[in-house]
Enzyme design. Structure first.
Site, short mmCIF file in Angstrom:
data_model
loop_
_atom_site.label_atom_id
_atom_site.label_comp_id
_atom_site.label_asym_id
_atom_site.label_seq_id
_atom_site.Cartn_x
_atom_site.Cartn_y
_atom_site.Cartn_z
N ARG A 137 0.83 -1.21 0.00
CA ARG A 137 0.00 0.00 0.00
C ARG A 137 0.87 1.26 0.00
NH1 ARG A 137 -4.26 0.47 4.64
NH2 ARG A 137 -2.39 0.96 5.80
N HIS A 189 3.16 25.46 -4.77
CA HIS A 189 2.23 24.34 -4.88
C HIS A 189 2.72 23.27 -5.85
CE1 HIS A 189 -0.33 27.17 -2.80
NE2 HIS A 189 -1.28 26.25 -2.68
N LYS A 236 -3.13 6.82 1.30
CA LYS A 236 -2.96 7.03 2.75
C LYS A 236 -2.10 8.27 2.97
CE LYS A 236 -2.13 4.29 6.94
NZ LYS A 236 -3.38 4.51 7.64
N GLU A 280 -16.40 4.45 6.18
CA GLU A 280 -15.39 3.82 7.03
C GLU A 280 -15.23 4.65 8.29
OE1 GLU A 280 -11.37 3.93 5.40
OE2 GLU A 280 -11.82 5.79 4.36
N1 PLP Z 1 -9.42 3.67 7.17
C1 PLP Z 1 -8.75 4.77 7.58
C2 PLP Z 1 -9.29 6.12 7.24
C3 PLP Z 1 -7.57 4.64 8.31
O1 PLP Z 1 -6.88 5.74 8.71
C4 PLP Z 1 -7.11 3.34 8.65
C5 PLP Z 1 -5.88 3.16 9.44
O2 PLP Z 1 -5.22 4.08 9.84
C6 PLP Z 1 -7.85 2.23 8.21
C7 PLP Z 1 -9.00 2.43 7.48
C8 PLP Z 1 -7.40 0.84 8.53
O3 PLP Z 1 -6.26 0.52 7.78
P1 PLP Z 1 -5.20 -0.55 8.30
O4 PLP Z 1 -5.98 -1.78 8.61
O5 PLP Z 1 -4.30 -0.75 7.14
O6 PLP Z 1 -4.53 0.02 9.48
#
Ligand code: PLP
Length: 287
Positions: free
Chosen positions: A52, A102, A149, A182
């Protein structure tokens, strides 16, 4: 011995660790991160997080700062120097340092890399899981690339703070159609009255949680029926069980949503079983 951080090639005292004021992560949130859970001083779900990380960096056209093998060495050395067995490893990679503008710097710059390690308390975590936690819902207000992320987490920060002030442990984002996307730092799950495990599909604008992926495998092996699809807040409130997953939480049973009990208001058997199966499997595969 105090805490140690890794910053751009050096292991330094945590208290002295610093990045440049023109680091693009600091100025523009032009940076990505990963968090690994640790078990016995080893990294859980190592490959999923590296995959990831590479994808997040690729989406932002930031170079991988070093090979996976070299990065693994840095993560493990930071763990070793901190003498921590149970905790979380945080890695942040920004585009680097350049005069504020930017657009990307005209000539290539080296990505900036920071690693920190934080101790967690496994006994307290187990107690929390045994009691279950509450979640607070909040309207989805994030950008359209939650699959990356990035450290641009302000909506998540505000949602989590609101949850804390309401006595809840996590916030769940609800989109305009009334569907749960989520959590602020986790993926959301329910167990329906038919015993089906449901979590949002990754075609949606969510982070593809590494814990989520591993847990899906664990649930498949345990012959639990799974549906990867959207579920509404209404469905979640009438579900038999609910829980969320992430490297920090691992798996935490949800016993209330916006103050209303889920199921009988106690951690359910599926969540409890999956938590221990996940921990067992993550421990066995940790490096
Ligand atoms: N969704 C969000 C917005 C997150 O910040 C995280 C973890 O920080 C997750 C889901 C879960 O991801 P992971 O299982 O890879 O930690």
């Amino acid at each position: 011995m105090g805490r140690i951080a890794y910053v751009n090639g050096a292991y330094v005292r945590h208290a002295d660790a610093a990045v440049h004021i023109e680091d693009r992560g600091y100025q523009f949130a032009d940076a990505v991160y990963e968090v690994w859970a640790m078990s016995g001083g080893r990294l859980c779900d190592p490959e999923g997080h590296f995959t990831r990380l590479e994808r997040s960096l690729g989406e932002l056209s930031i170079d991988m700062p070093m090979t996976r093998a070299a990065l693994t060495t840095v993560l493990k050395e930071t763990i070793r120097r901190n003498r921590i067995r149970d905790g979380l490893v945080y890695l942040q990679v920004s585009r680097g340092v350049a005069p504020r503008d930017h657009v990307f710097p005209a000539s290539p710059i080296a990505p900036a890399v920071v690693v920190t390690v934080k101790r967690t308390d496994p006994v307290a975590a187990e107690a929390r899981a045994a009691a279950g936690v509450g979640v607070l819902t909040t309207p989805e207000n994030r950008w359209g690339r939650c699959d990356i992320k990035t450290v641009g987490l302000l909506p998540n920060v505000l949602a989590k703070q609101a949850a804390k002030e309401a006595g809840a442990a996590e916030a769940w984002f609800i989109d305009a159609d009334g569907l749960v996307t989520e959590g602020a730092s986790s993926n959301a799950w329910i167990v329906t009255s038919e015993g089906v495990l449901v979590t949002r599909d990754t075609g949606a604008n969510i982070l593809r949680g590494v814990t989520r992926e591993t847990l899906l495998e664990v649930a498949r092996t345990a012959n639990i029926r799974i549906e990867e699809r959207a579920f509404s807040l209404t469905e979640a409130c009438s579900a038999r069980e609910a829980f969320f997953t992430g490297a920090g939480a691992l798996l935490l049973p949800v016993v209330s949503i916006d103050g209303r009990a889920v199921g009988d208001g106690r951690p359910g058997p599926v969540a409890t079983r999956l938590r221990s199966l996940y921990i067992e499997s993550a421990r066995a595969a940790a490096i």
